[in-house]
Design a protein around this motif. Structure first.
Motif, PDB file in Angstrom:
ATOM      1  N   GLU A  18      -9.385   2.147  -1.022  1.00 27.57           N
ATOM      2  CA  GLU A  18      -9.489   3.555  -1.396  1.00 27.57           C
ATOM      3  C   GLU A  18     -10.904   4.076  -1.221  1.00 27.57           C
ATOM      4  O   GLU A  18     -11.131   5.147  -0.684  1.00 27.57           O
ATOM      5  CB  GLU A  18      -9.100   3.730  -2.873  1.00 27.57           C
ATOM      6  CG  GLU A  18      -7.618   3.870  -3.100  1.00 27.57           C
ATOM      7  CD  GLU A  18      -7.328   3.938  -4.591  1.00 27.57           C
ATOM      8  OE1 GLU A  18      -6.417   3.226  -5.026  1.00 27.57           O
ATOM      9  OE2 GLU A  18      -8.036   4.673  -5.305  1.00 27.57           O
ATOM     10  N   GLU A  68      -2.777   5.470   9.819  1.00 21.66           N
ATOM     11  CA  GLU A  68      -2.301   6.300   8.744  1.00 21.66           C
ATOM     12  C   GLU A  68      -1.497   7.415   9.384  1.00 21.66           C
ATOM     13  O   GLU A  68      -1.998   8.126  10.258  1.00 21.66           O
ATOM     14  CB  GLU A  68      -3.480   6.892   7.971  1.00 21.66           C
ATOM     15  CG  GLU A  68      -3.243   6.944   6.487  1.00 21.66           C
ATOM     16  CD  GLU A  68      -4.458   7.502   5.770  1.00 21.66           C
ATOM     17  OE1 GLU A  68      -5.506   6.824   5.813  1.00 21.66           O
ATOM     18  OE2 GLU A  68      -4.350   8.599   5.220  1.00 21.66           O
ATOM     19  N   ARG A 112       0.815  -1.214   0.000  1.00 20.58           N
ATOM     20  CA  ARG A 112       0.000   0.000   0.000  1.00 20.58           C
ATOM     21  C   ARG A 112       0.846   1.259   0.000  1.00 20.58           C
ATOM     22  O   ARG A 112       0.384   2.314  -0.415  1.00 20.58           O
ATOM     23  CB  ARG A 112      -0.932   0.043   1.220  1.00 20.58           C
ATOM     24  CG  ARG A 112      -2.187  -0.753   1.020  1.00 20.58           C
ATOM     25  CD  ARG A 112      -3.240  -0.289   1.994  1.00 20.58           C
ATOM     26  NE  ARG A 112      -3.988   0.854   1.509  1.00 20.58           N
ATOM     27  CZ  ARG A 112      -4.801   1.580   2.269  1.00 20.58           C
ATOM     28  NH1 ARG A 112      -4.944   1.300   3.547  1.00 20.58           N
ATOM     29  NH2 ARG A 112      -5.462   2.606   1.763  1.00 20.58           N
ATOM     30  N   ARG A 130     -13.221   2.880   0.569  1.00 19.94           N
ATOM     31  CA  ARG A 130     -13.566   2.876   1.982  1.00 19.94           C
ATOM     32  C   ARG A 130     -13.133   4.203   2.592  1.00 19.94           C
ATOM     33  O   ARG A 130     -13.899   4.857   3.308  1.00 19.94           O
ATOM     34  CB  ARG A 130     -12.806   1.726   2.651  1.00 19.94           C
ATOM     35  CG  ARG A 130     -13.474   1.130   3.821  1.00 19.94           C
ATOM     36  CD  ARG A 130     -12.465   0.384   4.627  1.00 19.94           C
ATOM     37  NE  ARG A 130     -12.447  -1.040   4.310  1.00 19.94           N
ATOM     38  CZ  ARG A 130     -11.621  -1.905   4.905  1.00 19.94           C
ATOM     39  NH1 ARG A 130     -10.711  -1.502   5.780  1.00 19.94           N
ATOM     40  NH2 ARG A 130     -11.668  -3.171   4.595  1.00 19.94           N
ATOM     41  N   THR A 131     -11.912   4.588   2.308  1.00 17.34           N
ATOM     42  CA  THR A 131     -11.409   5.865   2.811  1.00 17.34           C
ATOM     43  C   THR A 131     -12.286   7.005   2.309  1.00 17.34           C
ATOM     44  O   THR A 131     -12.630   7.916   3.058  1.00 17.34           O
ATOM     45  CB  THR A 131      -9.961   6.065   2.317  1.00 17.34           C
ATOM     46  OG1 THR A 131      -9.249   4.863   2.571  1.00 17.34           O
ATOM     47  CG2 THR A 131      -9.301   7.217   3.037  1.00 17.34           C
ATOM     48  N   GLU A 177      -7.574   3.121  12.735  1.00  8.32           N
ATOM     49  CA  GLU A 177      -8.771   2.405  12.331  1.00  8.32           C
ATOM     50  C   GLU A 177      -8.774   1.047  13.018  1.00  8.32           C
ATOM     51  O   GLU A 177      -7.817   0.296  12.935  1.00  8.32           O
ATOM     52  CB  GLU A 177      -8.690   2.210  10.821  1.00  8.32           C
ATOM     53  CG  GLU A 177      -9.992   2.128  10.131  1.00  8.32           C
ATOM     54  CD  GLU A 177      -9.760   2.034   8.627  1.00  8.32           C
ATOM     55  OE1 GLU A 177      -9.232   0.996   8.183  1.00  8.32           O
ATOM     56  OE2 GLU A 177     -10.073   3.009   7.917  1.00  8.32           O
ATOM     57  N   ARG A 231     -15.572   7.114   4.120  1.00  9.72           N
ATOM     58  CA  ARG A 231     -15.438   7.702   5.446  1.00  9.72           C
ATOM     59  C   ARG A 231     -15.232   9.207   5.351  1.00  9.72           C
ATOM     60  O   ARG A 231     -15.791   9.987   6.100  1.00  9.72           O
ATOM     61  CB  ARG A 231     -14.298   7.055   6.221  1.00  9.72           C
ATOM     62  CG  ARG A 231     -14.367   7.414   7.710  1.00  9.72           C
ATOM     63  CD  ARG A 231     -13.176   6.959   8.513  1.00  9.72           C
ATOM     64  NE  ARG A 231     -12.081   6.652   7.624  1.00  9.72           N
ATOM     65  CZ  ARG A 231     -11.575   5.432   7.494  1.00  9.72           C
ATOM     66  NH1 ARG A 231     -12.068   4.429   8.173  1.00  9.72           N
ATOM     67  NH2 ARG A 231     -10.575   5.245   6.679  1.00  9.72           N
TER      68      ARG A 231
END
Ligand SMILES: Nc1ncnc2c1ncn2[C@@H]1O[C@H](COP(=O)(O)OP(=O)(O)OP(=O)(O)O)[C@@H](O)[C@H]1O
Ligand SMILES: Nc1ncnc2c1ncn2[C@@H]1O[C@H](COP(=O)(O)OP(=O)(O)OP(=O)(O)O)[C@@H](O)[C@H]1O
Ligand SMILES: NCCCCNCCCN
Ligand SMILES: [Mg+2]
Ligand SMILES: [Mg+2]
Lengths: 380, 279, 356, 299, 356
Positions: free
Chosen positions: E175, C315, C241, E177-178, C306, E181
Motif C-alpha cells: 500500500e 492493476e 490482495r 509503495r503505491t 509494474e 509512487r
C-alpha cells in the motif's frame, strides 16, 4: 552515654594531683593563642612525659566551637580536653554552661594566678572560675597611618571625624563583629566621647552611635577582616585605620604593612583590654583535668610567660607581673627591638584600662552596628 | 565542510567566544593575583610584589601540619564520592525510570538535605554521630558529608539516566545480566559523563564543606578546609600572603584530585557522547 | 537460570497500555524445538507479545508456564532466553565484538571459549571485519546482524526475534534466513519469530500465529494459513490482495455463487456465509487469469503496469470501477482491455463481518 | 488450594507491578534509609528547635523574623543575588556548551579549562577578587593607566563582588552539567531537523533545547541552591551588614554570634522554604516537559 | 531555500570514514521528476550516498550541482530536500502530529494549512488515530510511517528515502509503495530511494543504481538490471541465486559453452569471457527446470523443501556437491532424485573476476 567506669573515664570526681598514667591531650585553639603558648606547652610535655604523653592540636574559628562542644557533651563523648579561646568563646561557653569551673576547687594548684598584672586580673574576673587567663594585652584603640601620607594625624575623636569628612573614604575600620581592632574601636569610643555608660551599648552609648553615624557618611567601605584594612593601608586605598598594639607590630614584622607606618592615639582614650583563656569542657576525665592543671601551672611561670612576647602578636603578651622582654627568646627580642615602639610602655602606664563588654552586650553592640551603621549603606 | 565553517563565524559565535574570553581574563586575573601574592614578600601599591619568597608556604605547612591533613582530605573525599555514587545512582535510577506511588514525595525527601543549610541539622547530626561513636574520627566526617552528597548525586544523575534508551537495558537483561551487572556493565559506562560530573560536584562540595566536617571531626580527622577557614577567619594576625598560600594549596589539591579523577576515567569521556556525530 | 523445557504455555496473556489493549488473551503452547512465527500488520501487538514472553513487559492478565513452572514471575535475566530487538538495542559503548560477547561474559563462559564462539557468530553474520567498530559506526543492516549474533551466540533455550531481517537486502536476507534455520536446527533451538513478511514466515516457521489488533486470528501451519485463511483479515494479510465486498448467492455443490457486476463467479465458502448476506471474496493476484478483451471473464481495463522482473504486476479496473490486482507473464499496455477469470478453488468467500 | 495461591499471589504482584511497584524499588532503600536516619531525625530536631524560642511562644522565632525588617529583608537580598546568578550561570552555559559539541582542535583543553574554576574554592576566589578587582588591583590599575576611569571602579565589598564570586564558582558547575546533558542527545535528531528546513537557531530552539530543558531545570536548581546558601563570599567580598546580608548570614549570626539556636533554625527553615518554593516552581515546570530517552529511533 | 531544478548532478562524490572509503566516486545525473533507487548489499554505502546528498555528511571529494549552482557547500536546511531516515530520527519530545508539522512550521506555512496538510499526510500513512502519541509509544512500523509523513508533507523538490518501508508488513508495504509512487507522480517529486529490496526497487524506480563496497556497479532501468546485469555481483544481487564457478568453453553461435560435472550447458556470455578462463554462471532459481530422475539435465538430489505459498523453494545438490536453488510448483520430497535443465537465454556467463 558511653560505658563508664575506671578513673580514666571519671569526669566528675576528685581530680588527682597527677594522672594515673600519662594522658594524650587534645587542644583546640580558637583564638590564635597557640602562636604564643605552643612553645610553653611543648616545653612542659618534653619535661613531663609521665603526665602528658602526647598533645594533638587543632584550630578552628571561634563561633563554631560552642556547637561542637555541645554536640559532644550531648552525646556524652567529649574529646576536646582543653580549649584556648578569647573572650567571645569563653563567655559564650559560660552562657551555655559548657566549661568545667576548675578554679573553684583547684585554684590553689595554680599559683601563677596570684601574680596577674592588674589588667589581666580584671580580665580573669570576667572568666569567673571557668577559665584561666594565659595571655593578656591592653589592645587599643589606636589609629594607624603612613606618616608620608598623613603628616598631621588627628589627635582626638573630633579631629578624626573632621579628617574623614575632608578625605572621604580615607578612614577605615573593619566590621566590628569580624575584627579585633574594629570592635576595640567600637568599645573604646564611649570613653573617648564621654558616653553615660560605656558598658551599656543599648542605653548608654548615645554619643557613640551618633558619632559612628556621622563618620559613616565618609566611610566607603567596612572590610570583613582586619587584614583587609591593613592591606588597604599598605596599598594606599585607606589612609587611617583602626588598630591595636598587636596589629601594629606583628604585621610590620611580617611585612604586610610598611615598617614606617605610625600609630596615634586619640585624646583621653582608655585601653580596652583583651586576653586569652584556657578552659576545660565539662565531661573531660579527671585524669586529664589533673594534667591540664599541671600544664597551666607551668604556663603561668615567668620563664614561660616571657614566650608570650612573640613577635608582637599580642604585645606585650604576658599575663603576670615582672616578665621582662629580656627573658624572652632571642628571636622575639630582636623583632620587638626593631618593630616595637618605646612609647607603648608610657601609653600603657598612663592610660586607664577597661575590660571589654561581656558577650551579651557585645553582641547587642554588633547587632546595632550592623543595622544602623553597616546596614545603613543599603538605603544609600 | 564549508557550510559548517560559516556557522562558526556568525555574530552569535563571536558573542559566545567573547564571553568565554572575558571569563578567562577575569579568571586568570583572580588566580594569578593570588598566586603572585602568595609568593611575594610584600606587595603594596605596585603592579608586582617587592620581592619573592616561599616562606608563606613553609609557614602554613608547619602551622597546620598539612601533610596529614591532606591525606585525611583525600581519604574523606574518595570515600564520600564513592559511597554517595554507590548509594545515589541506584536510587536515581529508580526515580528516573519508574513511576510508582510516592515517587514525588521521595524526590522531595531527597531534595531537602541540599536545601537545608547545615546549621539546621549539623549539631543534632553531630550529636547522633557522637552518641554511636561515629564522630571524632574519619567515619563521622564521611557519614556527615554523605548527608548532602547522596541527594546531590541523585539530583544530578536523574536526567542522565532519563536520557538513556531503556531498550539497551532490556537487551542486557536478555543477555542474562542481573540488575547489578546491568548497572556495572551497561549503565555505568553509558553514564560516565554524568557520574564524572556528579563526582566532581560532590568532591568539590565535600572538600569545601566546613560545618559538617568541623562538627564531626576529631583531632586526627580534620580536612583542609577546616585549616583554611581558620587561617581565613580566626581571630589573630595572619599575613595576607599566608592566607593566599593556603588558598593556593587548597586549589592545587583540588586540581590534583580532579586530574586524578580524570585519570581513572578516560578524560575524553568527560565530554564524549554515546553516538558520535557522523563527522 | 532455567534450562531446556518441553513445552512453553501462554495462557490468556494480555497486556494493556493505559486503556488500550495491545495484546488480548493470547493462548499458545510452544513445543521444544518448534519454530513459531508471529505475523500481523504493524501495531498488532507482535512486539508486545514477544516482550511479554521475554519478561520485559509485565502481563496485565494471564500467565506463562514452562513445563510445570510458572515463568511470568521471573525477571528476564533468569528466563535464559535470547532476543533480537526490533530496534537493535546494541550497547553503544561496546565494540561489536564485546556486544556479542556480553551474554557469554554474563554466563561466565571461559575466555577462550568466548573468543571462539564470538568469532563463530560474527562469521555467521558476515561481520568478521567490523568486529572492532562501535555500533554507531555501522550501517543499519550491519547493526541488525550484530543484534542477531548477540542473541544466538548464547544458544539459549528459546530465541525471540523481532523482525531480525527487516533491514537486510534480499540476498543477505535469504542467506540469513537459511542461517537462522540452520542454527535453529543444529543448536536445537526453540524460536519465536516476529515478522511482517509472510514469505519469511511461511518459509521458516513450523506454525504461524496471525494477530490483528492484539487478538489471535489464526494459528496453523504455513499451508493451512496460505490455503485456508480463517477469515478475510487473515486472507488480506496472506496475500489475497483482491478483496471484493459482494453478496452471497446460493450454494452450488461444495461451492458458493457470488455475483460481480452481473457475472456469476463460483467460489469456495469459508466459515459458512449465509446466502444473501454480505461477503468478502478473496483472490490472490496470481490466481486471476487474464483473457482477451472478448473472453469469458469479467471485463476490465489495464491501469498500472509494474515491472517485477520475470512477471509484471497489473492493476486493472472493472467497468463497475472495482480495482483488481493481477500478475502477468507478458506485459500488457496501459489502457488495454482484458477479461479476468478465476478458478472456483482459488476464490474464497468469507462472511463480511469476519474476524474476531 | 494450591491453585488459589498460585493465581492469587502473582495477580497481586502483577497489579502492583502495573502500578510500578516491584523489586527494583529496593534499590531506593539504601538512599532512603540513609537520608532518614542521618537527616530526618536531626532535621526534625532543628525544626522543633525553631518552635522553642526563648520568648514569644512556639512561633516567636518566626514572628521575630518577619517583624524585624533587618531579618525579613534578607529574603529579598538573597533572592536578588541567587536568582540572577543562577540564571546567568545556566543561560551562559548553554551557548558555550552548545559550541563545544562540535569537534574542533583544542576542544578538550578549552573544556577542561572551563571546568578548572571548580577547584578554586571560595577562599581563593574571594582573595583573588579582592586582589584583582580591588581598588589597587590589576583591573583598576589597567583602567586607570589606560585613562578609562579616573577613580577606581568599586567591584568588591558590595553586590558585584559577591555576584562575581557566584559566577566564578557557579558557572563551571552549570557548564559541566549542561555539557554532559547535551552530549546525551542523539545528534541525528538535529540532522533530521536540518533536512526539514530548520536553520541552526531553529534546530537549537525546537529540538535541542526542549530535550535539554529537563537537564537545564536540574542544573538551575543546583546552581540556585549553591548561590542561595552563599556564605563565605557574601562576608568576604560582600557587604555583610548591608547589601549582601543574605539569609545565611542572618542564620549564622543567630547561631554562632548570638547563640540563639531557635532563631537560627527558624531562619534556616525559612531558607529551605524559600528555596523549595523556587525549586518547586522549576520542577513543576520540568514535570510538564518531555523527560525520556533522547534517542530518535532505532540504532 | 532552493526551489525546483532541472537536473541534479553528482560528480565524483566520495566519502571516507577514517581510511575506509564508504563511497567512492559516485557520478550520477538525476533529472527532475525521476525516481532513482539506490540498491546494494548492507554496508555498501547507500545511506552514505543519501547523507552526502542531503548535506548531512561533508564530502571527502567530488561535488554536487543543482543545475548550474554548486550544492555541496550549502547546509542541509538550505537545500530544501526532504528525508526519511533509516533510523527514523523522530523527535522524541514531540507528538506525532507535531513531528509531521515541524517542517511546515519551519517554512512558516499558515496554521490552517499546516493542519490540513498534516491531517492529509497522517491519513496517507494510516496514523490518524496515533496523532497524539509520542514516538516512544509507537510500534516500529508506526514510527517509520511517521518518518515518511514528516518528509513528504513538505512536498520538497527532492525526497530522499532511506529504506522507508523496511519495517512494514507485506500488505502495508504494498500500500505504502503505491502511495509513494502516487505522491511522487502527483506532487511531481524527484525521489532518491534507498532500498535493499530489489522487488521494491524494480517496481518503483525509473532508474536503479547498484552499489557494492562504495562503488557503482551498474546504472540502468529496472529491465536492464533484471535481464542484463553488468557483472556477476549485480547478478548475485538481482536474484541470480545460483552462481556456479565454472570454466569457459568454446563459443556456440551467440552462446557460450560451459561444463558442469561433465554435462555441457549453453549460456549467454556477458562481458565477453575468454575461452578457457574462469567464469561465473548465473541462473535464477525460477529459471531452473526440474525433470524426472532419468531426464536430460544435471542429476541432483533434493535436500531442502521450503513452503512458499503457491510454489516451494527447493535446495538440491548435484552429484559433484554443487548446491542448486530452484522453484517448483508441486512439492518434491526430500531425498528425491531429479534432473535440472536451463534455457540458454536464462543462463548468463560472466568473467569470474568481474565487478569493479
Ligand atoms: N509504551 C507504549 N505506550 C502506549 N502504547 C503503546 C506502547 N507500546 C506499544 N503501544 C501500542 O501498542 C500497539 C502494539 O504495539 P507493538 O509494538 O506490539 O506492535 P507490533 O505488532 O510490533 O508492530 P510493528 O510491526 O509496527 O513493530 C500499538 O498500537 C502501539 O501504538
Ligand atoms: N560513522 C562511521 N564511522 C565509520 N564507518 C562508518 C560510519 N558510518 C558508516 N560507516 C561504514 O561505511 C560503510 C557504508 O555505510 P552505509 O551506512 O552507507 O551502508 P548502507 O549501504 O546504508 O547499509 P545498510 O543497508 O545496512 O543500511 C559501512 O561499512 C559502515 O560500516
Ligand atoms: N559554609 C559556611 C562556612 C562557615 C565558615 N565559618 C567561618 C567562621 C567565620 N568567623
Ligand atoms: Mg514491533
Ligand atoms: Mg543504511
Amino acid at each position: 552515654a558511653p560505658d563508664s567506669g575506671g578513673s580514666a573515664l571519671d569526669t566528675d570526681g576528685e581530680v588527682p594531683a597527677k594522672p594515673g598514667k600519662a594522658v594524650t591531650l587534645n587542644i583546640l585553639d580558637v583564638a590564635g593563642n597557640l602562636q604564643l603558648t605552643q612553645p610553653m606547652i611543648d616545653d612542659f610535655v618534653s619535661k613531663n612525659s609521665g603526665v602528658i604523653s602526647k598533645v594533638t592540636y587543632s584550630k578552628s574559628p571561634a563561633p563554631e566551637l560552642v556547637g561542637k562542644v555541645k554536640a559532644q557533651q550531648n552525646a556524652g563523648r567529649v574529646d576536646i580536653d582543653l580549649v584556648l579561646t578569647g573572650v567571645d568563646g569563653l563567655s559564650a561557653g559560660i552562657e551555655q554552661g559548657l566549661w568545667n569551673p576548675l578554679l573553684t576547687k583547684y585554684g590553689d594548684r595554680l599559683p601563677g594566678v596570684r601574680d596577674y598584672l592588674p589588667g589581666a586580673a580584671a580580665m580573669q574576673r570576667l572568666a569567673g572560675d571557668s577559665g584561666v587567663t594565659v595571655t593578656y594585652y591592653p589592645s587599643g584603640p589606636l589609629i594607624e597611618f603612613l606618616p608620608a601620607k598623613v603628616p598631621n594625624p588627628p589627635r582626638s575623636a573630633a579631629e578624626l571625624l573632621a579628617y574623614a569628612k575632608a578625605n572621604p573614604g580615607a578612614v577605615q575600620y573593619a566590621r566590628p563583629s569580624n575584627s579585633g581592632p574594629g570592635r576595640t574601636f567600637l568599645m573604646g569610643l564611649p570613653y573617648l566621647l564621654g558616653d553615660s555608660d560605656p558598658k551599656d551599648p543599648v542605653n548608654g552609648w548615645a554619643k557613640t552611635w551618633a558619632y559612628l553615624a556621622e563618620l559613616n557618611k565618609y566611610v566607603t567601605l567596612y572590610p570583613s577582616s582586619t587584614g583587609e584594612t591593613m592591606k588597604n593601608l599598605a596599598n594606599g586605598s585607606a589612609k587611617i585605620i583602626a588598630s591595636t598594639t598587636g596589629w601594629d607590630i606583628n604585621p610590620r614584622v611580617l611585612g604586610t604593612v610598611p615598617k614606617e607606618a605610625a600609630i596615634g592615639t586619640l585624646e583621653g582614650f582608655h585601653w580596652v583590654t583583651d586576653a586569652h583563656y584556657a578552659v576545660v569542657p565539662k565531661g573531660v576525665s579527671t585524669d586529664k583535668q589533673a594534667a591540664v592543671l599541671l600544664l597551666l601551672a607551668h604556663m603561668l611561670t615567668k620563664e614561660q610567660q616571657a614566650k608570650a612576647y612573640d613577635k608582637g602578636y599580642f604585645y606585650p603578651g604576658p599575663a603576670i607581673k615582672d616578665v621582662d622582654l629580656s627573658m624572652a627568646p632571642a628571636e622575639s627580642q630582636a623583632a620587638i627591638n626593631e618593630f616595637g615602639r618605646p612609647e607603648y610602655t608610657a601609653l600603657i602606664a598612663g592610660n586607664p584600662l577597661e575590660v571589654p563588654l561581656g558577650s551579651k552586650d557585645l553582641v547587642a553592640a554588633f547587632d546595632r552596628w550592623d543595622r544602623e551603621i553597616g546596614g545603613a549603606k543599603v538605603s544609600k | 565542510m564549508a557550510a559548517r565553517r560559516r556557522i562558526v563565524a556568525t555574530p552569535a559565535a563571536w558573542l559566545v567566544w567573547g564571553a568565554v574570553i572575558a571569563f578567562f581574563i577575569v579568571l586568570a586575573g583572580v588566580i594569578s593575583s593570588v598566586v603572585v601574592s602568595s609568593f611575594g614578600t610584600r606587595w603594596f601599591d605596585t603592579w608586582l610584589p617587592a620581592g619573592w619568597t616561599t616562606r608563606w608556604y613553609g609557614q602554613s605547612w608547619e602551622e597546620f601540619t598539612l601533610l596529614p591533613v591532606l591525606i585525611v582530605t583525600l581519604e574523606v573525599s574518595a570515600l564520600v564520592v564513592g559511597l554517595s555514587l554507590l548509594i545515589g545512582v541506584p536510587a536515581a535510577y529508580v526515580l528516573a525510570r519508574r513511576a510508582f506511588p510516592g515517587r514525588q514525595l521521595l524526590y522531595l525527601l531527597f531534595l531537602l538535605p541540599i536545601l537545608m543549610p547545615p546549621i539546621t541539622y549539623g549539631i543534632p547530626l553531630a550529636t547522633v554521630l557522637y552518641k554511636y561513636g561515629f564522630a571524632g574520627n574519619l567515619s563521622g566526617v564521611v557519614l556527615a558529608n554523605l548527608v548532602p552528597s547522596v541527594p546531590f548525586v541523585i539530583l544530578t544523575m536523574t536526567p542522565f539516566i532519563e536520557q538513556i534508551d531503556p531498550a539497551v537495558e532490556r537487551a542486557a537483561r536478555m543477555c542474562g545480566a542481573s540488575t547489578r551487572q546491568v548497572f556495572v556493565r551497561i549503565l555505568a559506562p553509558l553514564l560516565v559523563p554524568g557520574i564524572l560530573a556528579a563526582s566532581i560536584l560532590v568532591l568539590v562540595r565535600t572538600v569545601g564543606m566546613f560545618e559538617l566536617t568541623f562538627l564531626t571531626a576529631g583531632p586526627d580527622s580534620q580536612t583542609l578546609v577546616v585549616a583554611l577557614y581558620y587561617s581565613m577567619s580566626a581571630a589573630g594576625i595572619r599575613a595576607q600572603q599566608s592566607i593566599d598560600a593556603m588558598a593556593v594549596i587548597y586549589t592545587s589539591m583540588m586540581l590534583i584530585l580532579l586530574v586524578l579523577a580524570l585519570r581513572f576515567v578516560n578524560p575524553t569521556q568527560l565530554v564524549a557522547r554515546v553516538r558520535e556525530d557522523g563527522d | 537460570m532455567i534450562g531446556q523445557f518441553n513445552t512453553l504455555r501462554l495462557d490468556g496473556v494480555s497486556r494493556s497500555f493505559g486503556g488500550h489493549e495491545a495484546l488480548a488473551g493470547l493462548d499458545l503452547t510452544i513445543k521444544r524445538g518448534e519454530f513459531i512465527a508471529l505475523l500481523g500488520p504493524s501495531g498488532c501487538g507482535k512486539s508486545t507479545a514477544l516482550n511479554c514472553l521475554a519478561g520485559l513487559l509485565p502481563l496485565t492478565r494471564g500467565s506463562i508456564w514452562q513445563d510445570e513452572a510458572r515463568l511470568d514471575v521471573l525477571p528476564p535475566e533468569r528466563r535464559g532466553f535470547g532476543m533480537v530487538f526490533q530496534n537493535y538495542a546494541l550497547f553503544p559503548h561496546l565494540p561489536v565484538r564485546r556486544n556479542v560477547a556480553f551474554g557469554l561474559q554474563m554466563r561466565r563462559v571461559p575466555r577462550a571459549e568466548i573468543r571462539r564462539r564470538v568469532d563463530e557468530a560474527l562469521r555467521l553474520v558476515h561481520l568478521e571485519d567490523q568486529a572492532g567498530k562501535l555500533p554507531g559506526q555501522l550501517s543499519g543492516g550491519q547493526q541488525q546482524r550484530v543484534a542477531i549474533a548477540r542473541a544466538v551466540v548464547l544458544e539459549p533455550s528459546l530465541v525471540l526475534m523481532d523482525e531480525p531481517l527487516s533491514n537486510l537486502d534480499a540476498k543477505l536476507r535469504l542467506e540469513m534466513r537459511t542461517e537462522i534455520r540452520r542454527l535453529h536446527q543444529s543448536l536445537g533451538l526453540t524460536t519465536v519469530y516476529v515478522t511482517h513478511d509472510q514469505e519469511e514466515a511461511l518459509s521458516l516457521a513450523d506454525r504461524l500465529v496471525v494477530l490483528r489488533a492484539g487478538r489471535v486470528q489464526q494459528i496453523g501451519t504455513p499451508e493451512q494459513l496460505h490455503t485456508e485463511p480463517a477469515n478475510w483479515h487473515v486472507a488480506d494479510f496472506m496475500g489475497y490482495r483482491n478483496l471484493l465486498p459482494l453478496r452471497a448467492g446460493p450454494r452450488r455443490g461444495a461451492g458458493i455463487v457470488v455475483e460481480l457486476e452481473g457475472r456469476e463467479l463460483v467460489g469456495t465458502p469459508v466459515d459458512d456465509p449465509a446466502p444473501g448476506s454480505e461477503v468478502m471474496a478473496g483472490i490472490r493476484p496470481e490466481d486471476l487469469r487474464i483473457g482477451p478483451a472478448d473472453g469469458a471473464g469479467v471485463p476490465a481495463v489495464v491501469e498500472v503496469v509494474e515491472y517485477q522482473g520475470r512477471e509484471v504486476a497489473v492493476e486493472a479496473r472493472t467497468e463497475g470501477g472495482v480495482p483488481l490486482n493481477l500478475r502477468a507473464a507478458d506485459r500488457p499496455a496501459v489502457g488495454d482491455r482484458i477479461t479476468v477469470t478465476v478458478e472456483p478453488a482459488r476464490l474464497l468467500v468469507f462472511p463480511a463481518g469476519g474476524g474476531r | 488450594m494450591t491453585a488459589v495461591v498460585d493465581t492469587a499471589r502473582p495477580a497481586l504482584r502483577h497489579r502492583l507491578a502495573e502500578r510500578g511497584v516491584d523489586r527494583q524499588l529496593l534499590l531506593l532503600i539504601p538512599a532512603a534509609l540513609f537520608v532518614v536516619t542521618l537527616f530526618i531525625y536531626p532535621f526534625l530536631y532543628g525544626l522543633g528547635l525553631s518552635f522553642q524560642p526563648v520568648k514569644g511562644g512556639p512561633l516567636g522565632a518566626y514572628r521575630e523574623f518577619f517583624t524585624d525588617a533587618y531579618l525579613r529583608d534578607t529574603i529579598a537580598t538573597t533572592l536578588g543575588l541567587a536568582l540572577p546568578a543562577a540564571l546567568l550561570n545556566v543561560l551562559a552555559s548553554v551557548p558555550i556548551a552548545y559550541r563545544m559539541r562540535g569537534r574542533f582542535r583544542g576542544r578538550r583543553l578549552l573544556t577542561t579549562v572551563l571546568v578548572v574554576p571548580i577547584t578554586l574554592g571560595t577562599v581563593l576566589t574571594a582573595q583573588g577578587l579582592l586582589n584583582f578587582l580591588g581598588p589597587t588591583g590589576w583591573f583598576n590599575r589597567t583602567l586607570l593607566s589606560a585613562g578609562l576611569v579616573d577613580a577606581p571602579v568599586r567591584l568588591t565589598n558590595n553586590y558585584w563582588g559577591v555576584f562575581f564570586s557566584l559566577i566564578i564558582t557557579g558557572f563551571p558547575f552549570a557548564f559541566l552539567l549542561v555539557l554532559s546533558y547535551l552530549s546525551g542527545i542523539d545528534p541525528s535528531l538535529e540532522r533530521a531537523a536540518a533536512t526539514l528546513g530548520a536553520g541552526p537557531w531553529q534546530r537549537f530552539r525546537r529540538i535541542t533545547l526542549p530535550l535539554l530543558a529537563p537537564g537545564l531545570a536540574t542544573t538551575f536548581c543546583l546552581t540556585f541552591v549553591l548561590a542561595f546558601s552563599v556564605f563565605p563570599s557574601a562576608v568576604l567580598v560582600g557587604d555583610p551588614s548591608g547589601t549582601t546580608r543574605v539569609m545565611s548570614i542572618a542564620a549564622y549570626d543567630a547561631a554562632y554570634v548570638r547563640y540563639d539556636y531557635p532563631l537560627a533554625s527558624a531562619v534556616a527553615v525559612l531558607m529551605g522554604l524559600v528555596e523549595l518554593l523556587v525549586i518547586a516552581a522549576v520542577l513543576g515546570w520540568r514535570a510538564l516537559l518531555y523527560t525520556g530517552s533522547t534517542a530518535g529511533g532505532k540504532g
